[in-house]
Design a protein around this motif. Structure first.
Motif, PDB file in Angstrom:
ATOM      1  N   LYS A 355       0.708  -1.224  -0.141  1.00 53.02           N
ATOM      2  CA  LYS A 355       0.045  -0.156  -0.050  1.00 53.02           C
ATOM      3  C   LYS A 355       0.824   1.160   0.127  1.00 53.02           C
ATOM      4  O   LYS A 355       0.478   2.066  -0.781  1.00 53.02           O
ATOM      5  CB  LYS A 355      -0.819   0.117   1.393  1.00 53.02           C
ATOM      6  CG  LYS A 355      -1.698   1.390   1.501  1.00 53.02           C
ATOM      7  CD  LYS A 355      -2.672   1.129   2.403  1.00 53.02           C
ATOM      8  CE  LYS A 355      -3.333   2.497   2.770  1.00 53.02           C
ATOM      9  NZ  LYS A 355      -4.376   2.604   3.961  1.00 53.02           N
ATOM     10  N   TYR A 356       1.796   1.340   0.921  1.00 55.94           N
ATOM     11  CA  TYR A 356       2.498   2.622   0.792  1.00 55.94           C
ATOM     12  C   TYR A 356       3.961   2.508   0.117  1.00 55.94           C
ATOM     13  O   TYR A 356       4.793   3.345   0.170  1.00 55.94           O
ATOM     14  CB  TYR A 356       2.822   2.723   2.674  1.00 55.94           C
ATOM     15  CG  TYR A 356       1.737   3.187   3.532  1.00 55.94           C
ATOM     16  CD1 TYR A 356       0.982   4.309   3.162  1.00 55.94           C
ATOM     17  CD2 TYR A 356       1.496   2.099   4.202  1.00 55.94           C
ATOM     18  CE1 TYR A 356       0.035   4.842   4.070  1.00 55.94           C
ATOM     19  CE2 TYR A 356       0.150   2.399   4.965  1.00 55.94           C
ATOM     20  CZ  TYR A 356      -0.525   3.622   4.679  1.00 55.94           C
ATOM     21  OH  TYR A 356      -1.519   3.925   5.550  1.00 55.94           O
ATOM     22  N   LYS A 357       4.209   1.642  -0.614  1.00 59.12           N
ATOM     23  CA  LYS A 357       5.461   1.248  -1.323  1.00 59.12           C
ATOM     24  C   LYS A 357       6.431   1.284  -0.486  1.00 59.12           C
ATOM     25  O   LYS A 357       7.549   2.309  -0.852  1.00 59.12           O
ATOM     26  CB  LYS A 357       5.369   2.029  -2.640  1.00 59.12           C
ATOM     27  CG  LYS A 357       4.295   2.131  -3.501  1.00 59.12           C
ATOM     28  CD  LYS A 357       4.510   2.800  -4.984  1.00 59.12           C
ATOM     29  CE  LYS A 357       3.427   2.306  -5.998  1.00 59.12           C
ATOM     30  NZ  LYS A 357       1.979   2.273  -5.635  1.00 59.12           N
ATOM     31  N   VAL A 358       6.453   0.799   0.464  1.00 62.67           N
ATOM     32  CA  VAL A 358       7.813   0.778   1.670  1.00 62.67           C
ATOM     33  C   VAL A 358       8.961   0.275   0.727  1.00 62.67           C
ATOM     34  O   VAL A 358       9.189  -0.687   0.123  1.00 62.67           O
ATOM     35  CB  VAL A 358       7.333   0.029   2.619  1.00 62.67           C
ATOM     36  CG1 VAL A 358       8.395  -0.340   3.752  1.00 62.67           C
ATOM     37  CG2 VAL A 358       6.222   0.281   3.596  1.00 62.67           C
ATOM     38  N   ILE A 378       2.074 -16.669   1.510  1.00 65.58           N
ATOM     39  CA  ILE A 378       1.417 -15.356   2.169  1.00 65.58           C
ATOM     40  C   ILE A 378       2.053 -14.070   1.599  1.00 65.58           C
ATOM     41  O   ILE A 378       1.544 -13.406   0.807  1.00 65.58           O
ATOM     42  CB  ILE A 378       1.222 -15.561   3.603  1.00 65.58           C
ATOM     43  CG1 ILE A 378       0.344 -16.600   4.035  1.00 65.58           C
ATOM     44  CG2 ILE A 378       0.718 -13.809   4.152  1.00 65.58           C
ATOM     45  CD1 ILE A 378       0.066 -16.685   5.285  1.00 65.58           C
ATOM     46  N   PRO A 379       3.483 -13.795   1.793  1.00 68.69           N
ATOM     47  CA  PRO A 379       4.064 -12.687   1.291  1.00 68.69           C
ATOM     48  C   PRO A 379       3.906 -12.845  -0.356  1.00 68.69           C
ATOM     49  O   PRO A 379       3.930 -11.641  -1.002  1.00 68.69           O
ATOM     50  CB  PRO A 379       5.374 -12.861   1.464  1.00 68.69           C
ATOM     51  CG  PRO A 379       5.672 -14.332   2.494  1.00 68.69           C
ATOM     52  CD  PRO A 379       4.363 -14.762   2.721  1.00 68.69           C
ATOM     53  N   ALA A 380       4.088 -13.956  -0.955  1.00 67.91           N
ATOM     54  CA  ALA A 380       4.130 -14.129  -2.388  1.00 67.91           C
ATOM     55  C   ALA A 380       2.884 -13.599  -3.035  1.00 67.91           C
ATOM     56  O   ALA A 380       2.853 -13.262  -4.320  1.00 67.91           O
ATOM     57  CB  ALA A 380       4.236 -15.578  -2.906  1.00 67.91           C
ATOM     58  N   LYS A 381       1.839 -13.231  -2.422  1.00 66.17           N
ATOM     59  CA  LYS A 381       0.496 -12.465  -2.812  1.00 66.17           C
ATOM     60  C   LYS A 381       0.573 -11.252  -3.093  1.00 66.17           C
ATOM     61  O   LYS A 381      -0.386 -10.642  -3.582  1.00 66.17           O
ATOM     62  CB  LYS A 381      -0.663 -12.975  -2.184  1.00 66.17           C
ATOM     63  CG  LYS A 381      -1.025 -14.427  -2.144  1.00 66.17           C
ATOM     64  CD  LYS A 381      -2.267 -14.335  -1.066  1.00 66.17           C
ATOM     65  CE  LYS A 381      -2.538 -15.944  -0.416  1.00 66.17           C
ATOM     66  NZ  LYS A 381      -2.784 -15.725   0.863  1.00 66.17           N
ATOM     67  N   TYR A 382       1.753 -10.531  -2.586  1.00 66.71           N
ATOM     68  CA  TYR A 382       1.786  -9.117  -2.487  1.00 66.71           C
ATOM     69  C   TYR A 382       2.895  -8.621  -3.337  1.00 66.71           C
ATOM     70  O   TYR A 382       3.883  -9.382  -3.505  1.00 66.71           O
ATOM     71  CB  TYR A 382       1.886  -8.355  -1.011  1.00 66.71           C
ATOM     72  CG  TYR A 382       0.706  -8.862  -0.319  1.00 66.71           C
ATOM     73  CD1 TYR A 382      -0.378  -8.145  -0.007  1.00 66.71           C
ATOM     74  CD2 TYR A 382       0.663 -10.170   0.516  1.00 66.71           C
ATOM     75  CE1 TYR A 382      -1.650  -8.554   0.460  1.00 66.71           C
ATOM     76  CE2 TYR A 382      -0.337 -10.480   1.070  1.00 66.71           C
ATOM     77  CZ  TYR A 382      -1.563  -9.769   1.390  1.00 66.71           C
ATOM     78  OH  TYR A 382      -2.657 -10.200   1.883  1.00 66.71           O
ATOM     79  N   ASP A 383       2.765  -7.332  -3.925  1.00 70.47           N
ATOM     80  CA  ASP A 383       3.681  -6.690  -4.542  1.00 70.47           C
ATOM     81  C   ASP A 383       4.591  -5.945  -3.712  1.00 70.47           C
ATOM     82  O   ASP A 383       4.389  -4.867  -3.102  1.00 70.47           O
ATOM     83  CB  ASP A 383       3.154  -5.603  -5.726  1.00 70.47           C
ATOM     84  CG  ASP A 383       4.182  -4.792  -6.471  1.00 70.47           C
ATOM     85  OD1 ASP A 383       5.374  -4.944  -6.224  1.00 70.47           O
ATOM     86  OD2 ASP A 383       3.730  -3.898  -7.188  1.00 70.47           O
ATOM     87  N   MET A 384       5.813  -6.548  -3.543  1.00 79.21           N
ATOM     88  CA  MET A 384       6.923  -5.802  -2.652  1.00 79.21           C
ATOM     89  C   MET A 384       8.260  -5.371  -3.528  1.00 79.21           C
ATOM     90  O   MET A 384       9.075  -5.369  -2.816  1.00 79.21           O
ATOM     91  CB  MET A 384       7.197  -6.763  -1.429  1.00 79.21           C
ATOM     92  CG  MET A 384       6.016  -7.171  -0.741  1.00 79.21           C
ATOM     93  SD  MET A 384       6.163  -7.768   0.924  1.00 79.21           S
ATOM     94  CE  MET A 384       6.527  -9.277   0.395  1.00 79.21           C
ATOM     95  N   ASN A 408      12.138 -14.332   0.394  1.00 82.87           N
ATOM     96  CA  ASN A 408      10.749 -14.239   0.149  1.00 82.87           C
ATOM     97  C   ASN A 408      10.307 -12.877   0.336  1.00 82.87           C
ATOM     98  O   ASN A 408       9.143 -12.448  -0.032  1.00 82.87           O
ATOM     99  CB  ASN A 408      10.281 -15.100   1.258  1.00 82.87           C
ATOM    100  CG  ASN A 408      10.339 -16.763   1.010  1.00 82.87           C
ATOM    101  OD1 ASN A 408       9.540 -17.101   0.145  1.00 82.87           O
ATOM    102  ND2 ASN A 408      11.433 -17.223   1.501  1.00 82.87           N
ATOM    103  N   ILE A 409      10.877 -11.984   1.229  1.00 82.40           N
ATOM    104  CA  ILE A 409      10.620 -10.447   1.318  1.00 82.40           C
ATOM    105  C   ILE A 409      11.345  -9.732   0.399  1.00 82.40           C
ATOM    106  O   ILE A 409      10.902  -8.737  -0.230  1.00 82.40           O
ATOM    107  CB  ILE A 409      10.642 -10.053   2.747  1.00 82.40           C
ATOM    108  CG1 ILE A 409       9.876 -11.213   3.649  1.00 82.40           C
ATOM    109  CG2 ILE A 409      10.002  -8.644   3.055  1.00 82.40           C
ATOM    110  CD1 ILE A 409       8.513 -11.400   3.499  1.00 82.40           C
ATOM    111  N   GLY A 410      12.696  -9.914   0.287  1.00 84.12           N
ATOM    112  CA  GLY A 410      13.528  -9.238  -0.544  1.00 84.12           C
ATOM    113  C   GLY A 410      13.769  -9.371  -1.885  1.00 84.12           C
ATOM    114  O   GLY A 410      14.516  -8.958  -2.777  1.00 84.12           O
ATOM    115  N   HIS A 411      13.208 -10.624  -2.313  1.00 87.73           N
ATOM    116  CA  HIS A 411      13.314 -10.992  -3.586  1.00 87.73           C
ATOM    117  C   HIS A 411      14.912 -11.469  -4.063  1.00 87.73           C
ATOM    118  O   HIS A 411      15.145 -10.794  -5.352  1.00 87.73           O
ATOM    119  CB  HIS A 411      12.494 -10.507  -4.631  1.00 87.73           C
ATOM    120  CG  HIS A 411      10.797 -10.586  -4.302  1.00 87.73           C
ATOM    121  ND1 HIS A 411       9.979 -10.154  -4.857  1.00 87.73           N
ATOM    122  CD2 HIS A 411      10.168 -11.197  -3.066  1.00 87.73           C
ATOM    123  CE1 HIS A 411       8.620 -10.541  -4.287  1.00 87.73           C
ATOM    124  NE2 HIS A 411       8.999 -11.164  -3.196  1.00 87.73           N
TER     125      HIS A 411
END
Ligand code: 6R9
Length: 654
Positions: A355-358, A378-384, A408-411
């Motif tokens: 949402k906030y493009k952290v 779970i994290p795979a569903k979001y654009d990070m 998984n978070i930092g790809h």
């Protein structure tokens, strides 16, 4: 602080874990990094000149006369200098044309409950609160206890205190009435700032009744200022005032007077597992210098473009230094989230990142291991894709958790910075620099420029590369605690007596063959197995490297044969099933990874582990379980029902 485990005095810490993975900084980040390798040389050449240069990043009303006055172990930094911490965090940005920049995106736990505060807004709110404090008779040097949920009024209250030179003492909203009372008493606070309640796990939880109970026993408290957050019914006492009645009608103009660099900024109590809590005292100029610079250096903060989110509670030092003071002094845009990661669903964190493009995320190993347990999907569903640097703090990060976080978070694009520091150090001390360091998963790597840390043996001699022992800091640093509030002797005894002339933080550490530092947890947790000192961290990391394990806690329990034997408590990953073979599998896995000496005697599969409110595993309580004692003091546990869940599992001990 003498280690409790017998044998620590004579035995070096065994060095069992081998880790060969390396992650070089991304080239583009390295090329544009705020801080380069040159900073290490500069600080090594002249440490005090280096810190002077850093202090110049702040706005001083009067320049200091002397950089450091070191009357060991009592330090004064930037002696004679004057500044206003709140001015540096707020007004300066407005005056320099950055008033429209967002300081905080606040995300309440109930979905859709949000607030946005620009630096202009923050200046108005902090000024009103400062005027209100003045009206209530709070003056420079007075202490104010703050017991609040994660709402914008919390940093506003802290900055209002800083602005007028009052000393805040933030107490975790979640500590009991007796814990709050003892902290109010110790600091002799005349005002308490609180709220009716806050949102946690989908429902309003009450704070005010706890304050009422505490304040009823604290005659020195003159007023209680109450923010209406949840609207729940609260009893009103004759000391109570509503924030909206008192603060909202104040002028939004307030002149920030300069204060001395060494004037107290805040007291923060360390939870202290036993005895009276320690009021860690931080002062103004050195503290702000080091928190602001480390935030700039370790996260490579670009305030115009980055969106930074530290998931800690502001009631913990991480929130003080890296949600409030450091980021605001740098003019950063931060996210503050009120609630828990699983409300209303287990993807809430990643939804907020999306949402906030952290771009910069700072969280704790305990959270990372929980996300591992919940599963990669779970994290795979979001654009990070906005993320660029990931940080970790609070405990040693197990290499497997580090790699999971990175992937998984930092790809696999974002560097992970494992930051070691304490309430007492005030700011980050040991950490990779994201544009410089080729990081090793699980290692905090090197002291930051300007910090002189080392690993020593029990005689205080520096250990060679490949050795293990005690972490020490050899030279004073700007954000260091100045004393324990009201108890200089305890300050000397606790931190400066174990090794002559050195600060001892109470942590074990090793230096690897390259001279990089690995933090191994509190020395009180070190185990003595058949004459070998083994850190709980290494055995836990070996367990977490098994594909079925999400979290592990290890303790040494008395054993007739080996002196102590290793007892492990493990939480399985989402998909893994508990079956009869798992204990044998895990015991063999540890023996294979670390060697037979580290093979656990027992493995217990449990649904949860006992943790403090800041997410640290409380091994002391697990030792009670492992040694069949009644459970000790559980008042600092985040969730006091956890010990029952664990004890129910006991008959299945293998
Ligand atoms: C910031 C904070 C301090 C203790 C510290 C150490 C542990 C914190 C760590 C770490 C290994 C890290 N700790 N960060 N251990 N690696 N990156 O946590 O302050 O609550 O005072 O705790 O936390 O044992 O001594 P505080």
């Amino acid at each position: 602080m003498a280690p409790e485990t017998p044998g620590n005095e004579t035995q070096a810490l065994s060095n069992l874990l081998q880790e060969n993975r390396r992650f070089a900084p991304p080239a583009d980040l390295g090329a544009a990094a705020n801080v380069t390798a040159a900073a290490y040389d500069e600080a090594a050449a002249d440490r005090l000149a280096f810190w002077e240069g850093i202090a110049e990043r702040l706005a001083w009303a009067k320049r200091w006369d002397k950089t450091l006055e070191w009357n060991a172990p009592f330090a004064k930094w930037f002696v004679g200098g004057e500044l206003n911490v709140a001015y540096n965090c707020v007004d300066r940005h407005v005056e320099e044309g950055r008033g429209d920049r967002i300081a905080y995106y606040w995300e309440g736990e109930p979905e859709g409950d949000t607030r946005t505060l620009t630096y202009n807004d923050l200046k108005a709110e902090v000024s009103k609160a400062a005027n209100a404090l003045h009206e209530l008779g709070v003056r420079k040097g007075d202490r104010v206890a703050v017991y609040m949920p994660m709402i914008p009024e919390l940093p506003i209250a802290m900055l209002a205190c800083a602005r007028i030179g009052a000393v805040h003492s933030v107490v975790f909203g979640g500590f009991s009435a007796s814990a709050l009372k003892s902290r109010i008493d110790d600091a002799d606070a005349k005002l308490v700032i609180t709220a009716d309640g806050g949102y946690r796990r989908g429902k309003p939880s009450a704070l005010k009744p706890i304050v009422d109970e505490a304040v009823a026993q604290c005659p020195q408290v003159e007023n209680v200022l109450v923010v209406r957050r949840t609207g729940q019914d609260v009893a009103v006492t004759d000391k109570d005032l509503w924030w909206h009645d008192v603060v909202d009608r104040q002028s939004d103009q307030h002149t920030a007077e300069p204060h001395g660099a060494e004037d107290p900024l805040y007291i923060l109590y360390t939870s202290g597992t036993t005895g009276k809590p320690k009021g860690i005292l931080h002062t103004s100029g050195g503290y702000l210098t080091q928190t602001a610079w480390t935030h700039h250096a370790v996260f490579d903060l670009k305030p115009e473009t980055d969106i930074y989110w530290c998931t800690a509670d502001i009631g913990w030092v991480t929130g003080h230094s890296y949600i409030v003071y450091g980021p605001l002094a740098n003019g950063a845009t931060s996210v503050i989230y009120e609630g828990t990661p699983d409300t209303p669903h287990r993807g809430r964190f990643w939804e907020i990142v999306q949402k906030y493009k952290v771009t910069l995320l700072y969280t704790a190993p305990t959270a990372i291991r929980t996300f591992m347990k919940w599963g990669d999907d779970i994290p795979a569903k979001y654009d990070m894709s906005s993320l660029r640097v990931l940080g970790s703090v609070g405990e040693p990060i197990n290499p497997e958790a580090y790699v999971w976080y990175r992937e998984n978070i930092g790809h696999s694009r974002c560097p992970v910075v494992d930051t070691w520091w304490q309430t007492e150090t005030g700011a980050i001390m040991i950490s990779p620099l994201p544009g410089v360091t080729s990081a090793k998963p699980g290692a905090a790597m090197r002291p930051l420029p300007g910090v002189v840390a080392d690993v020593v043996d029990d005689q205080g001699n520096s250990v060679p590369n490949g050795g293990g022992g005690f972490l020490v800091v050899r030279e004073p640093w700007p954000a260091m605690l100045r004393t324990i509030w009201g108890d200089d002797q305890r300050y000397i005894d606790t931190y400066w007596s174990r090794f002559e002339g050195m600060y001892f933080p109470g942590d074990g550490a090793k230096k690897d063959e390259d001279g990089d530092l690995w933090l191994l947890g509190r020395v009180d947790d070190v185990m003595l197995i058949s004459g070998h000192n083994i850190s709980t961290t290494e055995v836990e990391s070996a367990l977490v490297s098994h594909p079925k394990v999400a979290e592990a806690a290890v303790v040494g329990a008395t054993d007739p044969v080996t002196g102590q034997a290793i007892v492990s408590f493990v939480i399985l990953r989402g998909a893994a099933e508990e079956n009869a073979d798992i204990a044998a599998d895990l015991r063999n896995h540890v023996a294979k990874t670390l060697g037979p000496i580290a093979k656990p005697r027992q493995i217990l599969v449990v649904p949860e582990l006992p943790k403090t409110r800041s997410g640290k595993i409380m091994r002391r309580l697990l030792r009670d379980v492992a040694e069949n004692r009644s459970i000790g003091d559980v008042t600092t546990l985040a969730d006091s029902t956890v010990m029952n869940l664990i004890q129910e599992k006991l008959p299945s001990a293998k």
